[in-house]
Write an enzyme that holds these catalytic residues in place. Structure first.
Site, PDB file in Angstrom:
ATOM      1  N   SER A 157      -9.144 -12.271   4.335  1.00  0.00           N
ATOM      2  CA  SER A 157      -8.103 -13.105   5.231  1.00  0.00           C
ATOM      3  C   SER A 157      -9.390 -13.269   5.878  1.00  0.00           C
ATOM      4  O   SER A 157      -9.980 -13.741   6.385  1.00  0.00           O
ATOM      5  CB  SER A 157      -7.157 -11.813   5.986  1.00  0.00           C
ATOM      6  OG  SER A 157      -6.349 -10.986   5.515  1.00  0.00           O
TER       7      SER A 157
ATOM      8  N   HIS B 105     -12.024  -5.730   4.333  1.00  0.00           N
ATOM      9  CA  HIS B 105     -10.649  -5.331   4.919  1.00  0.00           C
ATOM     10  C   HIS B 105     -10.942  -5.764   6.689  1.00  0.00           C
ATOM     11  O   HIS B 105     -12.214  -5.482   7.832  1.00  0.00           O
ATOM     12  CB  HIS B 105     -10.325  -3.608   5.129  1.00  0.00           C
ATOM     13  CG  HIS B 105      -9.952  -3.655   3.037  1.00  0.00           C
ATOM     14  ND1 HIS B 105     -10.720  -3.018   2.692  1.00  0.00           N
ATOM     15  CD2 HIS B 105      -8.887  -4.356   2.337  1.00  0.00           C
ATOM     16  CE1 HIS B 105     -10.007  -2.866   1.264  1.00  0.00           C
ATOM     17  NE2 HIS B 105      -9.328  -3.885   1.146  1.00  0.00           N
ATOM     18  N   GLY B 106      -9.654  -5.864   7.336  1.00  0.00           N
ATOM     19  CA  GLY B 106      -9.235  -5.621   8.538  1.00  0.00           C
ATOM     20  C   GLY B 106     -10.218  -7.221   9.053  1.00  0.00           C
ATOM     21  O   GLY B 106      -9.896  -8.457   8.600  1.00  0.00           O
TER      22      GLY B 106
ATOM     23  N   ARG C 275      16.667 -11.420  15.807  1.00  0.00           N
ATOM     24  CA  ARG C 275      16.870 -12.603  14.841  1.00  0.00           C
ATOM     25  C   ARG C 275      16.154 -13.022  15.094  1.00  0.00           C
ATOM     26  O   ARG C 275      15.501 -14.202  14.608  1.00  0.00           O
ATOM     27  CB  ARG C 275      18.634 -13.087  14.403  1.00  0.00           C
ATOM     28  CG  ARG C 275      18.960 -11.229  13.569  1.00  0.00           C
ATOM     29  CD  ARG C 275      20.671 -11.872  13.471  1.00  0.00           C
ATOM     30  NE  ARG C 275      21.217 -11.924  15.132  1.00  0.00           N
ATOM     31  CZ  ARG C 275      22.690 -12.231  15.086  1.00  0.00           C
ATOM     32  NH1 ARG C 275      23.160 -12.393  13.546  1.00  0.00           N
ATOM     33  NH2 ARG C 275      22.515 -12.312  16.509  1.00  0.00           N
TER      34      ARG C 275
ATOM     35  N   ASP D  27      -1.085  -1.742  -3.687  1.00  0.00           N
ATOM     36  CA  ASP D  27      -2.457  -2.233  -4.119  1.00  0.00           C
ATOM     37  C   ASP D  27      -3.288  -0.863  -3.020  1.00  0.00           C
ATOM     38  O   ASP D  27      -2.727   0.149  -2.330  1.00  0.00           O
ATOM     39  CB  ASP D  27      -2.049  -2.313  -1.976  1.00  0.00           C
ATOM     40  CG  ASP D  27      -3.431  -3.354  -2.037  1.00  0.00           C
ATOM     41  OD1 ASP D  27      -4.820  -3.948  -2.790  1.00  0.00           O
ATOM     42  OD2 ASP D  27      -3.679  -3.328  -0.423  1.00  0.00           O
TER      43      ASP D  27
ATOM     44  N   SER E 180       0.782  -1.298   0.135  1.00  0.00           N
ATOM     45  CA  SER E 180       0.193  -0.208  -0.017  1.00  0.00           C
ATOM     46  C   SER E 180       0.849   1.641   0.145  1.00  0.00           C
ATOM     47  O   SER E 180       1.915   1.403   0.258  1.00  0.00           O
ATOM     48  CB  SER E 180      -1.290   0.314   1.351  1.00  0.00           C
ATOM     49  OG  SER E 180       0.067   0.027   2.539  1.00  0.00           O
TER      50      SER E 180
END
Length: 263
Positions: A168, A134-135, A235, A83, A50
């Site tokens: 999602s 979304h979300g 890491r 996007d 985005s």
């Protein structure tokens, strides 16, 4: 292999009946997790970002990391996509920097202005509204998509690739892991795998995923911090997050979207 365009990918997806995952990227670990999953699944993949992610990571850094992924996995078709591009200038900046696909989002305008903005562009795909959003809080009741609308659209424009935004799963195990290790994400609900799988074999060519990656990254980091409070090496906790992202993306490619072995 160099970066490819969505046009090439979508032709294959429509012909062979599978969807390609489009995963939002923000940093190195997310890119590595996604592309490593694509390599293991032998799947094409769309990396998308985005305007806010570009502002955060800086376009030159993003493109150098994407190019590194292409060089590391030369047999995997990879697209870099803008996007929800907010305006012409952002789309042009991305194209000038090597993006192979861009989206301009006119949803903030009324219908007439939206059409006027996009109809000069020669659109390669169409994002439709059939119930996704979304979300992390997509549904209050039972999750469902309007497959009757999808069917009618495919009948009217059979050669146009169809895109699902806000798709999602909001994977329950990842939500549970976040909450178990100190998170507070109550009632999060997404699109179940079986519904996304049905979409992938019913004419959807591109399925956008962002929230699940955020959940995977956050769950991995929270788990590492909770179980090993003495850890302060990035890491360690970012590596854990990268592995969860890879597992999440590979599951979608293999078990949900049907894109495994389609590279």
């Amino acid at each position: 292999m160099a970066l490819v365009t969505t046009k090439e990918m979508f032709e294959k997806s429509m012909k062979e009946g599978f969807a390609i995952g489009a995963f939002n990227i923000n940093n190195m670990e997310i890119i590595q997790g996604i592309v490593d999953a694509a390599a293991e699944a032998n799947s094409p993949v769309i990396l998308q970002t985005s305007a806010s992610a570009i502002k955060y990571a800086r376009i030159n850094y993003l493109m150098k990391m994407v190019q590194a992924a292409v060089e590391e996995h030369p047999n995997i078709p990879i697209v870099i996509h803008l996007d929800h591009g907010p305006d012409f200038e952002t789309a042009k900046m991305c194209i000038d920097n090597g993006f192979t696909s861009v989206m301009i989002d006119g949803s903030k305008y009324d219908f007439e202005k939206n059409v006027a903005l996009t109809r000069r562009t020669g659109c390669d795909s169409l994002a439709i509204a059939i119930g996704t959003s979304h979300g992390a809080y997509k549904f209050k009741g039972e999750a469902k998509l309007r497959f009757d609308i999808l069917k009618e659209i495919k009948e009217r424009i059979p050669n146009t690739p169809i895109v699902l935004h806000g798709a999602s799963t909001v994977i329950p195990e990842l939500v549970e892991m976040c909450n178990k290790f100190g998170g507070d994400i109550p009632g999060a609900k997404g699109v179940p795998d079986e519904i996304l799988h049905e979409a992938s074999i019913s004419g959807v060519s591109k399925i956008n995923v962002d929230t699940d990656l955020r959940l995977a990254m956050t769950a991995g980091i929270r788990k590492e911090f909770a179980e090993n409070p003495n850890v302060f090496d990035p890491r360690k906790y970012l590596g854990e997050a990268r592995e969860l992202i890879k597992e999440t993306v590979k599951h979608k490619m293999v078990d949900v979207f049907g894109s495994a072995n389609k590279a």
